[in-house]
Write a protein that holds these residues in place. Sequence first.
Motif, PDB file in Angstrom:
ATOM      1  N   ARG A  81       0.836  -1.206   0.000  1.00  0.00           N
ATOM      2  CA  ARG A  81       0.000   0.000   0.000  1.00  0.00           C
ATOM      3  C   ARG A  81       0.872   1.258   0.000  1.00  0.00           C
ATOM      4  O   ARG A  81       0.575   2.232  -0.716  1.00  0.00           O
ATOM      5  CB  ARG A  81      -0.933  -0.022   1.210  1.00  0.00           C
ATOM      6  N   LEU A  82       1.965   1.260   0.748  1.00  0.00           N
ATOM      7  CA  LEU A  82       2.879   2.414   0.736  1.00  0.00           C
ATOM      8  C   LEU A  82       3.530   2.574  -0.637  1.00  0.00           C
ATOM      9  O   LEU A  82       3.715   3.696  -1.112  1.00  0.00           O
ATOM     10  CB  LEU A  82       3.934   2.245   1.821  1.00  0.00           C
ATOM     11  N   ILE A  83       3.875   1.453  -1.270  1.00  0.00           N
ATOM     12  CA  ILE A  83       4.425   1.524  -2.622  1.00  0.00           C
ATOM     13  C   ILE A  83       3.398   2.102  -3.581  1.00  0.00           C
ATOM     14  O   ILE A  83       3.719   2.954  -4.429  1.00  0.00           O
ATOM     15  CB  ILE A  83       4.884   0.127  -3.089  1.00  0.00           C
ATOM     16  N   ALA A  84       2.137   1.672  -3.462  1.00  0.00           N
ATOM     17  CA  ALA A  84       1.090   2.157  -4.359  1.00  0.00           C
ATOM     18  C   ALA A  84       0.880   3.661  -4.206  1.00  0.00           C
ATOM     19  O   ALA A  84       0.690   4.376  -5.208  1.00  0.00           O
ATOM     20  CB  ALA A  84      -0.215   1.402  -4.089  1.00  0.00           C
ATOM     21  N   ILE A  85       0.919   4.149  -2.980  1.00  0.00           N
ATOM     22  CA  ILE A  85       0.775   5.589  -2.748  1.00  0.00           C
ATOM     23  C   ILE A  85       1.919   6.350  -3.405  1.00  0.00           C
ATOM     24  O   ILE A  85       1.719   7.364  -4.090  1.00  0.00           O
ATOM     25  CB  ILE A  85       0.725   5.881  -1.238  1.00  0.00           C
ATOM     26  N   THR A  86       3.126   5.846  -3.211  1.00  0.00           N
ATOM     27  CA  THR A  86       4.304   6.505  -3.790  1.00  0.00           C
ATOM     28  C   THR A  86       4.272   6.422  -5.306  1.00  0.00           C
ATOM     29  O   THR A  86       4.623   7.393  -5.999  1.00  0.00           O
ATOM     30  CB  THR A  86       5.579   5.842  -3.247  1.00  0.00           C
ATOM     31  N   ARG A  87       3.850   5.299  -5.840  1.00  0.00           N
ATOM     32  CA  ARG A  87       3.751   5.146  -7.299  1.00  0.00           C
ATOM     33  C   ARG A  87       2.762   6.152  -7.885  1.00  0.00           C
ATOM     34  O   ARG A  87       3.023   6.758  -8.927  1.00  0.00           O
ATOM     35  CB  ARG A  87       3.323   3.721  -7.636  1.00  0.00           C
ATOM     36  N   GLU A  88       1.629   6.322  -7.214  1.00  0.00           N
ATOM     37  CA  GLU A  88       0.634   7.274  -7.719  1.00  0.00           C
ATOM     38  C   GLU A  88       1.202   8.691  -7.746  1.00  0.00           C
ATOM     39  O   GLU A  88       0.962   9.446  -8.692  1.00  0.00           O
ATOM     40  CB  GLU A  88      -0.622   7.224  -6.863  1.00  0.00           C
ATOM     41  N   ALA A  89       1.954   9.037  -6.715  1.00  0.00           N
ATOM     42  CA  ALA A  89       2.570  10.365  -6.694  1.00  0.00           C
ATOM     43  C   ALA A  89       3.614  10.487  -7.804  1.00  0.00           C
ATOM     44  O   ALA A  89       3.700  11.520  -8.485  1.00  0.00           O
ATOM     45  CB  ALA A  89       3.211  10.627  -5.334  1.00  0.00           C
ATOM     46  N   HIS A  90       4.403   9.446  -8.004  1.00  0.00           N
ATOM     47  CA  HIS A  90       5.460   9.482  -9.023  1.00  0.00           C
ATOM     48  C   HIS A  90       4.876   9.669 -10.416  1.00  0.00           C
ATOM     49  O   HIS A  90       5.406  10.454 -11.225  1.00  0.00           O
ATOM     50  CB  HIS A  90       6.264   8.187  -8.958  1.00  0.00           C
ATOM     51  N   HIS A  91       3.789   8.980 -10.699  1.00  0.00           N
ATOM     52  CA  HIS A  91       3.184   9.063 -12.025  1.00  0.00           C
ATOM     53  C   HIS A  91       2.175  10.207 -12.134  1.00  0.00           C
ATOM     54  O   HIS A  91       1.638  10.444 -13.221  1.00  0.00           O
ATOM     55  CB  HIS A  91       2.507   7.736 -12.376  1.00  0.00           C
ATOM     56  N   GLY A  92       1.912  10.888 -11.029  1.00  0.00           N
ATOM     57  CA  GLY A  92       0.984  12.009 -11.030  1.00  0.00           C
ATOM     58  C   GLY A  92       1.698  13.333 -10.785  1.00  0.00           C
ATOM     59  O   GLY A  92       2.441  13.809 -11.651  1.00  0.00           O
ATOM     60  N   PRO A  93       1.521  13.895  -9.588  1.00  0.00           N
ATOM     61  CA  PRO A  93       2.143  15.194  -9.309  1.00  0.00           C
ATOM     62  C   PRO A  93       3.658  15.156  -9.223  1.00  0.00           C
ATOM     63  O   PRO A  93       4.316  16.189  -9.277  1.00  0.00           O
ATOM     64  CB  PRO A  93       1.530  15.598  -7.964  1.00  0.00           C
ATOM     65  N   GLY A  94       4.237  13.984  -9.084  1.00  0.00           N
ATOM     66  CA  GLY A  94       5.693  13.868  -9.023  1.00  0.00           C
ATOM     67  C   GLY A  94       6.205  13.761  -7.599  1.00  0.00           C
ATOM     68  O   GLY A  94       5.492  14.015  -6.627  1.00  0.00           O
ATOM     69  N   LEU A  95       7.477  13.371  -7.490  1.00  0.00           N
ATOM     70  CA  LEU A  95       8.145  13.224  -6.208  1.00  0.00           C
ATOM     71  C   LEU A  95       9.327  14.170  -6.138  1.00  0.00           C
ATOM     72  O   LEU A  95       9.972  14.443  -7.152  1.00  0.00           O
ATOM     73  CB  LEU A  95       8.649  11.789  -6.033  1.00  0.00           C
ATOM     74  N   ALA A  96       9.603  14.663  -4.942  1.00  0.00           N
ATOM     75  CA  ALA A  96      10.817  15.452  -4.750  1.00  0.00           C
ATOM     76  C   ALA A  96      12.027  14.556  -4.972  1.00  0.00           C
ATOM     77  O   ALA A  96      12.008  13.370  -4.642  1.00  0.00           O
ATOM     78  CB  ALA A  96      10.836  16.053  -3.345  1.00  0.00           C
ATOM     79  N   ARG A  97      13.068  15.103  -5.533  1.00  0.00           N
ATOM     80  CA  ARG A  97      14.260  14.312  -5.844  1.00  0.00           C
ATOM     81  C   ARG A  97      14.961  13.863  -4.564  1.00  0.00           C
ATOM     82  O   ARG A  97      15.078  14.606  -3.601  1.00  0.00           O
ATOM     83  CB  ARG A  97      15.231  15.116  -6.697  1.00  0.00           C
ATOM     84  N   THR A  98      15.403  12.614  -4.569  1.00  0.00           N
ATOM     85  CA  THR A  98      16.207  12.101  -3.468  1.00  0.00           C
ATOM     86  C   THR A  98      17.565  11.677  -4.024  1.00  0.00           C
ATOM     87  O   THR A  98      17.701  11.402  -5.209  1.00  0.00           O
ATOM     88  CB  THR A  98      15.521  10.889  -2.806  1.00  0.00           C
ATOM     89  N   SER A  99      18.568  11.662  -3.172  1.00  0.00           N
ATOM     90  CA  SER A  99      19.917  11.314  -3.613  1.00  0.00           C
ATOM     91  C   SER A  99      20.245   9.882  -3.215  1.00  0.00           C
ATOM     92  O   SER A  99      19.572   9.275  -2.370  1.00  0.00           O
ATOM     93  CB  SER A  99      20.940  12.274  -3.006  1.00  0.00           C
ATOM     94  N   LEU A 100      21.303   9.343  -3.842  1.00  0.00           N
ATOM     95  CA  LEU A 100      21.700   7.970  -3.582  1.00  0.00           C
ATOM     96  C   LEU A 100      23.208   7.857  -3.708  1.00  0.00           C
ATOM     97  O   LEU A 100      23.771   8.215  -4.746  1.00  0.00           O
ATOM     98  CB  LEU A 100      21.028   7.036  -4.595  1.00  0.00           C
ATOM     99  N   PRO A 101      23.917   7.376  -2.680  1.00  0.00           N
ATOM    100  CA  PRO A 101      25.364   7.198  -2.792  1.00  0.00           C
ATOM    101  C   PRO A 101      25.703   6.214  -3.908  1.00  0.00           C
ATOM    102  O   PRO A 101      24.997   5.229  -4.130  1.00  0.00           O
ATOM    103  CB  PRO A 101      25.764   6.634  -1.416  1.00  0.00           C
TER     104      PRO A 101
END
Length: 230
Positions: free
Chosen positions: A136-156
């Motif tokens: 369910r948390l993945i689905a919420i994040t996916r909807e944001a990613h494909h909709g209004p977008g997500l703030a950029r996060t960094s990765l080492p």
Amino acid sequence: MSTAHGARARARIEVTAAIKEEARRQLAAEGAARLSLRAVARELGMVSSALYRYFPSRDDLLTALIIDAYDSLGESAEAADEAAAGPFERWIAVCRAVRRWALDHPHEYALIYGSPVPGYTAPEVTVPAAARVGLRLIAITREAHHGPGLARTSLPADLRPEAERMAADLAPDLPPEVVTALVAAWAQLYGLVGFELFGQFNRVVENRETFFRHAAEQLARGVGLVPGPA
């Protein structure tokens, strides 16, 4: 279905429910490690051989209780999600539902997220129920990613291969940076709940509802979710 067959099926459902209810009572009183089929049978006025027709072993009964607990938790999280609007608030609603369920069902929460039961290994059949909150948390994040977008996060750079592997396994349509943050947030959510439930916040956090809401918001921001307009 014949009347007799239907009556037998209903009786089996009722007896199974009674066995599980007594087992949950024993979990609360004795802990999962001391759960005993013989003790359950004795409390229900059954002979052990009769109970074994429903649950052939203690591990079978534990597995049924674990699946029930995961499903109950998942249902609470999903209902909270469906009642909220916007990815950020949906995330907070799911997190708060997890906390509330744990506080309302402390012994069942301990069964699925507490210390492992000696001699017991949860079988694969528990995985679908266990995955419900995370999915369910993945689905919420996916909807944001494909909709209004997500703030950029960094990765080492040295984490990228592992992040790409996790993304391929869990959510191939999400950036590896986001999946890594999701896995961390999932672990931190249960850490927060466990700390409160098992007493580690005693004499540390007093206003736990407000503290938890703030922490859940930080987890949401960590995966790139942003609050909607006020």
